[in-house]
Design a protein around this motif. Structure first.
Motif, mmCIF file in Angstrom:
data_model
loop_
_atom_site.group_PDB
_atom_site.id
_atom_site.type_symbol
_atom_site.label_atom_id
_atom_site.label_comp_id
_atom_site.label_asym_id
_atom_site.label_seq_id
_atom_site.Cartn_x
_atom_site.Cartn_y
_atom_site.Cartn_z
ATOM 1 N N UNK A 1 0.806 -1.224 0.000
ATOM 2 C CA UNK A 1 0.000 0.000 0.000
ATOM 3 C C UNK A 1 0.836 1.270 0.000
ATOM 4 N N UNK A 2 2.143 1.166 0.309
ATOM 5 C CA UNK A 2 3.032 2.319 0.339
ATOM 6 C C UNK A 2 4.461 1.808 0.320
ATOM 7 N N UNK A 3 5.422 2.661 -0.005
ATOM 8 C CA UNK A 3 6.817 2.211 -0.005
ATOM 9 C C UNK A 3 7.257 1.841 1.405
ATOM 10 N N UNK A 4 8.148 0.883 1.507
ATOM 11 C CA UNK A 4 8.639 0.494 2.816
ATOM 12 C C UNK A 4 9.554 -0.702 2.713
ATOM 13 N N UNK A 5 9.761 -1.361 3.842
ATOM 14 C CA UNK A 5 10.610 -2.551 3.899
ATOM 15 C C UNK A 5 9.809 -3.698 4.500
ATOM 16 N N UNK A 6 9.986 -4.893 3.969
ATOM 17 C CA UNK A 6 9.355 -6.074 4.548
ATOM 18 C C UNK A 6 10.143 -6.431 5.806
ATOM 19 N N UNK A 7 9.526 -6.185 6.951
ATOM 20 C CA UNK A 7 10.228 -6.411 8.214
ATOM 21 C C UNK A 7 10.307 -7.900 8.556
ATOM 22 N N UNK A 8 9.190 -8.612 8.393
ATOM 23 C CA UNK A 8 9.151 -10.045 8.716
ATOM 24 C C UNK A 8 8.160 -10.742 7.791
ATOM 25 N N UNK A 9 8.490 -11.986 7.437
ATOM 26 C CA UNK A 9 7.575 -12.846 6.691
ATOM 27 C C UNK A 9 7.141 -13.955 7.639
ATOM 28 N N UNK A 10 5.832 -14.088 7.846
ATOM 29 C CA UNK A 10 5.330 -14.991 8.885
ATOM 30 C C UNK A 10 4.838 -16.329 8.342
ATOM 31 N N UNK A 11 4.830 -16.510 7.028
ATOM 32 C CA UNK A 11 4.329 -17.750 6.434
ATOM 33 C C UNK A 11 5.332 -18.246 5.400
ATOM 34 N N UNK A 12 5.072 -19.465 4.896
ATOM 35 C CA UNK A 12 5.923 -20.061 3.867
ATOM 36 C C UNK A 12 5.103 -20.342 2.624
ATOM 37 N N UNK A 13 5.768 -20.417 1.484
ATOM 38 C CA UNK A 13 5.091 -20.825 0.252
ATOM 39 C C UNK A 13 4.548 -22.238 0.434
ATOM 40 N N UNK A 14 3.311 -22.414 0.015
ATOM 41 C CA UNK A 14 2.653 -23.702 0.176
ATOM 42 C C UNK A 14 1.829 -23.826 1.437
ATOM 43 N N UNK A 15 1.932 -22.846 2.338
ATOM 44 C CA UNK A 15 1.196 -22.909 3.600
ATOM 45 C C UNK A 15 -0.252 -22.506 3.393
ATOM 46 N N UNK B 1 5.819 -15.632 -2.493
ATOM 47 C CA UNK B 1 6.331 -14.631 -1.547
ATOM 48 C C UNK B 1 7.560 -14.011 -2.203
ATOM 49 N N UNK B 2 7.347 -13.083 -3.143
ATOM 50 C CA UNK B 2 8.462 -12.605 -3.962
ATOM 51 C C UNK B 2 9.471 -11.719 -3.248
ATOM 52 N N UNK B 3 9.118 -11.157 -2.071
ATOM 53 C CA UNK B 3 10.032 -10.236 -1.389
ATOM 54 C C UNK B 3 10.458 -10.843 -0.048
ATOM 55 N N UNK B 4 11.739 -11.064 0.160
ATOM 56 C CA UNK B 4 12.183 -11.631 1.439
ATOM 57 C C UNK B 4 12.196 -10.586 2.540
ATOM 58 N N UNK B 5 12.350 -11.032 3.759
ATOM 59 C CA UNK B 5 12.480 -10.112 4.887
ATOM 60 C C UNK B 5 13.684 -9.202 4.664
ATOM 61 N N UNK B 6 13.482 -7.889 4.895
ATOM 62 C CA UNK B 6 14.524 -6.911 4.667
ATOM 63 C C UNK B 6 14.474 -6.268 3.299
ATOM 64 N N UNK B 7 13.655 -6.818 2.396
ATOM 65 C CA UNK B 7 13.561 -6.276 1.059
ATOM 66 C C UNK B 7 12.776 -4.980 1.008
#
Length: 682
Positions: free
Chosen positions: A612-626, A657-663
């Motif tokens: 919704x706005x520029x920023x950084x992905x701080x944490x990813x809480x799920x995995x692909x396939x979940x 989940x194309x953007x990892x944590x920190x991206x």
């Protein structure tokens, strides 16, 4: 005496301090990040020093860089403003150790009040009432509770928790947010008082032992535990006011307080009050105190820092009533999501003064036309303050100025503020910190949905007038006029609730011969031929469900006047590229003109969740396939010093989940894809 002052802050607070310095003949120094290089506060300073980088951690939170800037510029004093290092005892001590004058309380007092748990214990011994408080989540005995950051303020790191099962998660989230905002993730927990009012007392102390209360402010209207409406004086019984002032002065004397400070209290419905915290700095809302006392609090800060006694020894009487609103770049309808972008126009009518005490309407702003609202700092654009003889008159004047303001390019909370000020409950002082949660009606835009079509018509007519004004040949021929007027002009816009298609025809004299509008939300709005001319308009109101009878009175590139069912209405139109901003008598809207023949674009995968706005992905809480359920937390986006949860919109399976944590991401980037469970290959 102070000769040259460096302000270790940015935006409107730096401009505020500079204004007083100019009046007193004190030279000024600004420090700025790369993102702020073109900001108004930098241009207004006598000198400016670059702090390389953009984020607060790289720039405004670097004590070494700020002290080096003071040395290079030849400053002999430092004012911390509010936020950043304003309540950092290490910074205060470093400034003093460098031989500079510190415009603020002593490092010892800052440290005493900065540790909020220690401050509670100290002030409880001084007789200041306290709420039950815990330091660990497993110690909590009753709910609801409020999780709070031990350092800093401004609502960051605060969470209301009503369910014991949610406490651990709230504490962890508050710690992360507090660490990002203040560099200290320590939190504590205290009992939450339902329907409490947030009332604070402005105190001032000098080096001669004088501590004075300069009145109180009611700051109960809040979002995300951050104040957005403040007023002085608070509506209180005289006896309660005296007790609040006495408690605040006792708090100041307990730490030998020097300079400007604020003691904040929570006022319960039964009249009991409890200490919340003491802010050892100038407050965002200090202008309302200045408005009713006539004092310049920044001037008093400089006076006390120079070792002079306070020029008053008792609480001054309040003259009239003042109300302040915080105008922020955020979308209240989207959970106050911060907004970024270019502020193409920032114009508020009726302003009588800026940054210094004044009667009437005061504006303290960190932005001007063309300013960029970045993702690096908080969302506040400006403070608007109205002072009048009565509370009702101040609220009316403030709401009127806000409603007529032209705020183009960035979504703001203006409509929400106007509705709050005009609400019956605000007028009756039926306010508390939960006001917005109970009054969803104030979130409605000022411009009714059925009036957006008229705004779109005005935008289309202004665009036609602009084309004719720029035409090199046959400039006097009405736009789109034909000998066989069978086909209307067509303009398409993206509006607040979907696409709007406007069709209109002009006669050979430039009058409106007919018009229609259809939108995604109202496909039944049919065309209606319009033959009545403006000079003869005296029609009755149109029946419900029918488009209004409209005559064109005047059309210019920036102003369209329409006669709508016999009532004239003026629409100010401002175009910037494909964006069109329309300000009318009932409210404002932003439209985006769509191309008649759009180019094909790549389709997004179904279930894509966009930033919704520029920023950084701080944490990813799920995995692909979940497999996830609607409302599950997928990832956390960090922007403008706040955490923004990204939730699953429906039951499904996470496929991307194309953007990892920190991206880092820009607005519109795909953060995750949740596929429909029926399409799950498993």
């Amino acid at each position: 005496m102070i000769q040259k002052l460096l302000v270790a802050n940015r935006g409107e607070i730096a401009r505020r301090v500079f204004a007083t310095c100019r009046a007193l003949g004190v030279a000024t120094v600004a420090v700025h990040s790369d993102a702020d290089a073109g900001a108004p506060f930098v241009a207004e300073a006598d000198q400016a020093v670059r702090l390389p980088g953009n984020t607060p951690a790289e720039t405004y939170l670097r004590i070494d860089l700020i002290l080096n800037a003071a040395r290079r510029a030849g400053a002999d004093a430092v004012h911390p403003g509010y936020g950043f290092l304003a309540e950092n005892a290490e910074f205060a001590a470093a400034v003093t150790d460098a031989g500079l004058t510190w415009v603020g309380p002593t490092a010892k007092a800052i440290a005493a009040m900065g540790d909020k748990m220690a401050a509670k214990a100290l002030l409880a011994d001084a007789g200041v009432p306290m709420l039950p408080t815990w330091t660990e989540d497993d110690q909590v005995t009753d709910f609801p509770v409020l999780v709070k950051a031990a350092a800093g303020g401004g609502g960051r790191g605060m969470r209301v928790v009503r369910d014991p099962a949610a406490l651990a998660t709230a504490v962890a989230s508050a710690r992360r947010e507090a660490a990002a905002a203040f560099g200290d993730g320590t939190v504590f927990i205290e009992r939450y008082v339902e329907r409490g009012r947030h009332v604070e007392v402005q105190i001032f102390g000098d080096t001669f032992g004088t501590v004075v209360a300069l009145g109180e402010r009611d700051c109960s209207i809040q979002r995300r535990h951050q104040k957005i409406v403040e007023e002085a004086p608070a509506v209180l019984a005289p006896e309660l006011r005296e007790r609040l002032h006495a408690a605040a002065v006792a708090a100041g004397r307990a730490v030998d307080y020097v300079g400007a400070g604020t003691v904040e209290f929570l006022l319960a419905p039964d009249g009991a009050f409890f200490f919340l915290e003491m802010n050892t700095r100038l407050q965002v809302e200090h202008p309302v105190t200045e408005a009713v006392t006539g004092l310049d609090l920044v001037e008093l800060q400089l006076l006390v820092a120079e070792g002079e006694p306070l020029p008053l020894a008792a609480t001054p009487p309040a003259d009239g009533h003042a109300i302040e609103v915080r105008l922020c770049a955020e979308d209240p309808a989207q959970d106050f999501r911060p907004a970024t972008g270019t502020l193409h126009r920032f114009a508020i009518p009726g302003v009588t003064g800026e940054f210094t005490p004044t009667g009437g309407l005061r504006l303290d702003s960190g932005v001007v036309d063309g300013a960029t609202v970045s993702v690096h700092y908080d969302s506040m654009l400006a403070k608007l303050v109205a002072r009048a003889p009565t509370r009702a008159a101040a609220a009316r004047a403030l709401a009127g100025a806000l409603a007529r303001a032209e705020l183009h390019g960035v979504v703001t909370n203006r409509d929400l503020l106007v509705r709050v000020l005009r609400s019956r409950e605000f007028g009756a002082v039926e306010i508390d910190t939960g006001f917005l949660e109970r009054h969803g009606e104030v979130f409605a835009p000022l411009l009714p949905a059925d009036q957006v079509a008229l705004a779109a018509l005005a935008a289309a007519l202004a665009s036609a007038a602009r084309r004719r004004a720029e035409a090199r040949v046959l400039g006097g021929v009405p736009s789109g006029w034909r000998n066989v007027p069978a086909f209307p002009q067509v303009a398409r816009y993206a509006g607040p609730d979907g696409e709007i298609e406007v069709r209109y025809r002009l006669d050979r004299r430039g009058g409106l011969a007919g018009w229609s509008a259809a939108s995604d939300g109202d496909r039944h709005l049919a065309a209606r031929r319009q033959t009545r001319r403006a000079e003869g308009a005296d029609g009755e109101p149109t029946a419900a469900g029918q488009p209004p009878v409209v005559a064109l009175v005047e059309a210019a590139p920036d102003l369209v006047i329409l006669d709508v069912d016999g009532v004239r209405r003026g629409f100010r139109v401002h175009g910037v590229g494909s964006q069109v901003f329309v300000d009318g008598p009932d409210g404002a809207t932003s439209l985006t003109q769509l191309p008649r023949f759009p180019l094909p674009t790549a389709a997004l995968a179904a279930g894509s969740l966009l930033a919704p706005l520029p920023g950084a992905v701080a944490r990813v809480h799920v995995d692909v396939g979940q497999r996830v359920a609607a409302g599950d937390l997928l990832l956390t986006l960090e922007a403008m010093k706040l955490e923004h949860p990204v939730l699953a919109p429906t039951d499904g399976v996470v496929t991307e989940l194309p953007v990892p944590a920190g991206g880092q991401v820009d607005t519109g980037a795909v953060l995750a894809v949740v596929a429909n469970p029926e399409e799950d290959p498993e």
